[in-house]
Design a protein around this motif. Structure first.
Motif, PDB file in Angstrom:
ATOM      1  N   CYS A   1     -15.351 -20.032   5.124  1.00 55.15           N
ATOM      2  CA  CYS A   1     -14.238 -20.410   4.243  1.00 55.15           C
ATOM      3  C   CYS A   1     -13.622 -19.177   3.585  1.00 55.15           C
ATOM      4  O   CYS A   1     -12.404 -19.069   3.474  1.00 55.15           O
ATOM      5  CB  CYS A   1     -14.700 -21.398   3.182  1.00 55.15           C
ATOM      6  SG  CYS A   1     -15.039 -23.033   3.815  1.00 55.15           S
ATOM      7  N   ARG A   2     -14.468 -18.251   3.155  1.00 52.69           N
ATOM      8  CA  ARG A   2     -13.973 -17.050   2.497  1.00 52.69           C
ATOM      9  C   ARG A   2     -13.098 -16.223   3.438  1.00 52.69           C
ATOM     10  O   ARG A   2     -12.047 -15.725   3.051  1.00 52.69           O
ATOM     11  CB  ARG A   2     -15.152 -16.220   1.984  1.00 52.69           C
ATOM     12  CG  ARG A   2     -14.705 -15.026   1.155  1.00 52.69           C
ATOM     13  CD  ARG A   2     -15.871 -14.265   0.590  1.00 52.69           C
ATOM     14  NE  ARG A   2     -16.495 -15.052  -0.463  1.00 52.69           N
ATOM     15  CZ  ARG A   2     -17.781 -15.039  -0.746  1.00 52.69           C
ATOM     16  NH1 ARG A   2     -18.605 -14.280  -0.063  1.00 52.69           N
ATOM     17  NH2 ARG A   2     -18.254 -15.762  -1.725  1.00 52.69           N
ATOM     18  N   ARG A   3     -13.518 -16.087   4.688  1.00 50.24           N
ATOM     19  CA  ARG A   3     -12.730 -15.318   5.661  1.00 50.24           C
ATOM     20  C   ARG A   3     -11.381 -15.968   5.921  1.00 50.24           C
ATOM     21  O   ARG A   3     -10.357 -15.293   6.013  1.00 50.24           O
ATOM     22  CB  ARG A   3     -13.505 -15.165   6.964  1.00 50.24           C
ATOM     23  CG  ARG A   3     -14.605 -14.163   6.856  1.00 50.24           C
ATOM     24  CD  ARG A   3     -15.261 -13.911   8.197  1.00 50.24           C
ATOM     25  NE  ARG A   3     -16.401 -13.035   8.012  1.00 50.24           N
ATOM     26  CZ  ARG A   3     -17.561 -13.181   8.599  1.00 50.24           C
ATOM     27  NH1 ARG A   3     -17.759 -14.169   9.448  1.00 50.24           N
ATOM     28  NH2 ARG A   3     -18.529 -12.341   8.362  1.00 50.24           N
TER      29      ARG A   3
ATOM     30  N   GLU B   1      -7.222 -22.780  10.308  1.00 50.40           N
ATOM     31  CA  GLU B   1      -8.252 -21.811  10.685  1.00 50.40           C
ATOM     32  C   GLU B   1      -9.642 -22.449  10.639  1.00 50.40           C
ATOM     33  O   GLU B   1     -10.518 -22.115  11.434  1.00 50.40           O
ATOM     34  CB  GLU B   1      -8.186 -20.611   9.738  1.00 50.40           C
ATOM     35  CG  GLU B   1      -9.203 -19.552   9.987  1.00 50.40           C
ATOM     36  CD  GLU B   1      -8.880 -18.664  11.174  1.00 50.40           C
ATOM     37  OE1 GLU B   1      -9.830 -18.079  11.705  1.00 50.40           O
ATOM     38  OE2 GLU B   1      -7.707 -18.579  11.565  1.00 50.40           O
ATOM     39  N   LEU B   2      -9.843 -23.374   9.720  1.00 53.39           N
ATOM     40  CA  LEU B   2     -11.135 -24.048   9.563  1.00 53.39           C
ATOM     41  C   LEU B   2     -11.243 -25.339  10.381  1.00 53.39           C
ATOM     42  O   LEU B   2     -12.232 -26.059  10.264  1.00 53.39           O
ATOM     43  CB  LEU B   2     -11.375 -24.361   8.081  1.00 53.39           C
ATOM     44  CG  LEU B   2     -11.489 -23.151   7.167  1.00 53.39           C
ATOM     45  CD1 LEU B   2     -11.488 -23.586   5.707  1.00 53.39           C
ATOM     46  CD2 LEU B   2     -12.731 -22.346   7.494  1.00 53.39           C
TER      47      LEU B   2
ATOM     48  N   GLU C   1     -15.703  -1.758   0.037  1.00 53.44           N
ATOM     49  CA  GLU C   1     -16.509  -2.938  -0.229  1.00 53.44           C
ATOM     50  C   GLU C   1     -17.341  -3.239   1.014  1.00 53.44           C
ATOM     51  O   GLU C   1     -16.822  -3.254   2.125  1.00 53.44           O
ATOM     52  CB  GLU C   1     -15.596  -4.125  -0.545  1.00 53.44           C
ATOM     53  CG  GLU C   1     -16.333  -5.382  -0.870  1.00 53.44           C
ATOM     54  CD  GLU C   1     -15.397  -6.531  -1.218  1.00 53.44           C
ATOM     55  OE1 GLU C   1     -15.816  -7.675  -1.051  1.00 53.44           O
ATOM     56  OE2 GLU C   1     -14.262  -6.273  -1.631  1.00 53.44           O
ATOM     57  N   VAL C   2     -18.626  -3.481   0.837  1.00 50.51           N
ATOM     58  CA  VAL C   2     -19.498  -3.823   1.954  1.00 50.51           C
ATOM     59  C   VAL C   2     -19.198  -5.252   2.354  1.00 50.51           C
ATOM     60  O   VAL C   2     -19.250  -6.163   1.533  1.00 50.51           O
ATOM     61  CB  VAL C   2     -20.985  -3.662   1.564  1.00 50.51           C
ATOM     62  CG1 VAL C   2     -21.881  -4.114   2.699  1.00 50.51           C
ATOM     63  CG2 VAL C   2     -21.273  -2.231   1.178  1.00 50.51           C
ATOM     64  N   GLY C   3     -18.869  -5.450   3.603  1.00 51.03           N
ATOM     65  CA  GLY C   3     -18.492  -6.766   4.096  1.00 51.03           C
ATOM     66  C   GLY C   3     -19.669  -7.567   4.601  1.00 51.03           C
ATOM     67  O   GLY C   3     -20.795  -7.082   4.718  1.00 51.03           O
ATOM     68  N   SER C   4     -19.394  -8.811   4.920  1.00 54.84           N
ATOM     69  CA  SER C   4     -20.453  -9.721   5.354  1.00 54.84           C
ATOM     70  C   SER C   4     -20.976  -9.368   6.740  1.00 54.84           C
ATOM     71  O   SER C   4     -22.117  -9.686   7.064  1.00 54.84           O
ATOM     72  CB  SER C   4     -19.935 -11.147   5.343  1.00 54.84           C
ATOM     73  OG  SER C   4     -18.893 -11.282   6.290  1.00 54.84           O
ATOM     74  N   TYR C   5     -20.176  -8.727   7.570  1.00 49.50           N
ATOM     75  CA  TYR C   5     -20.669  -8.341   8.891  1.00 49.50           C
ATOM     76  C   TYR C   5     -21.782  -7.293   8.756  1.00 49.50           C
ATOM     77  O   TYR C   5     -22.689  -7.234   9.566  1.00 49.50           O
ATOM     78  CB  TYR C   5     -19.545  -7.777   9.756  1.00 49.50           C
ATOM     79  CG  TYR C   5     -18.537  -8.818  10.170  1.00 49.50           C
ATOM     80  CD1 TYR C   5     -18.932  -9.966  10.848  1.00 49.50           C
ATOM     81  CD2 TYR C   5     -17.193  -8.648   9.888  1.00 49.50           C
ATOM     82  CE1 TYR C   5     -18.009 -10.918  11.227  1.00 49.50           C
ATOM     83  CE2 TYR C   5     -16.267  -9.597  10.269  1.00 49.50           C
ATOM     84  CZ  TYR C   5     -16.677 -10.730  10.945  1.00 49.50           C
ATOM     85  OH  TYR C   5     -15.765 -11.669  11.319  1.00 49.50           O
TER      86      TYR C   5
END
Length: 152
Positions: free
Chosen positions: A49-51, A75-76, A6-10
């Motif tokens: 939030c997703r991470r 974490e948030l 899966e292509v990640g957000s980075y």
């Protein structure tokens, strides 16, 4: 899809727009300009939030256990804003799947957390849910009534 890769957000929105592309016999370097780094505030918030959610999520299930909610909120940096452990418990009860079960779905978590991170209070979020339920119930009741017949 089996989601083996899966292509990640980075990769989709990198900190620096430089990519190294490998071939069987050479490497290529691809550069982008500053326009490719632009990401909206809402996209940044969603990704943050997703991470945090995925750190405690088991696989790609789309839910976490209610007991893990505190770790995600920590974490948030939202635990202090909620007023400590009591606020975390209150939010947990609010976003938990109806009927118990100790499960928090991503959609419910995202709706509440995004509002918290944009300045809404927990009380305001909880009050709005009641209004939404009334609107939905009213809509359902109106749709459940069959339309008048034009035939005599």
């Amino acid at each position: 899809s089996l989601r083996y890769c899966e292509v990640g957000s980075y990769y989709k929105s990198p900190m620096f727009p430089v990519w190294i592309v490998a071939s069987t016999n050479h490497f290529s370097v691809v550069f982008g300009d500053s326009k490719c780094l632009q990401e909206s505030k809402s996209d940044q918030l969603l990704e943050r939030c997703r991470r945090a959610f995925k750190k405690v999520e088991d696989g790609e299930s789309g839910f976490i256990m209610k007991d893990s909610l505190g770790k995600v909120l920590e974490e948030l940096d939202l635990v202090t804003m909620l007023g400590g452990e009591n606020g975390v418990q209150t939010l947990g009860a609010y976003v938990e799947v109806p009927g118990g079960g100790g499960i928090v779905l991503w959609d419910d978590f995202w709706k509440a957390t995004s509002r918290l991170m944009t300045g809404s209070s927990l009380q305001a979020i909880m009050n709005d849910k009641d209004d939404d339920e009334v609107k939905i119930i009213g809509t359902i009741n109106r749709q459940a009534t069959p339309p008048p017949s034009t035939m005599s």
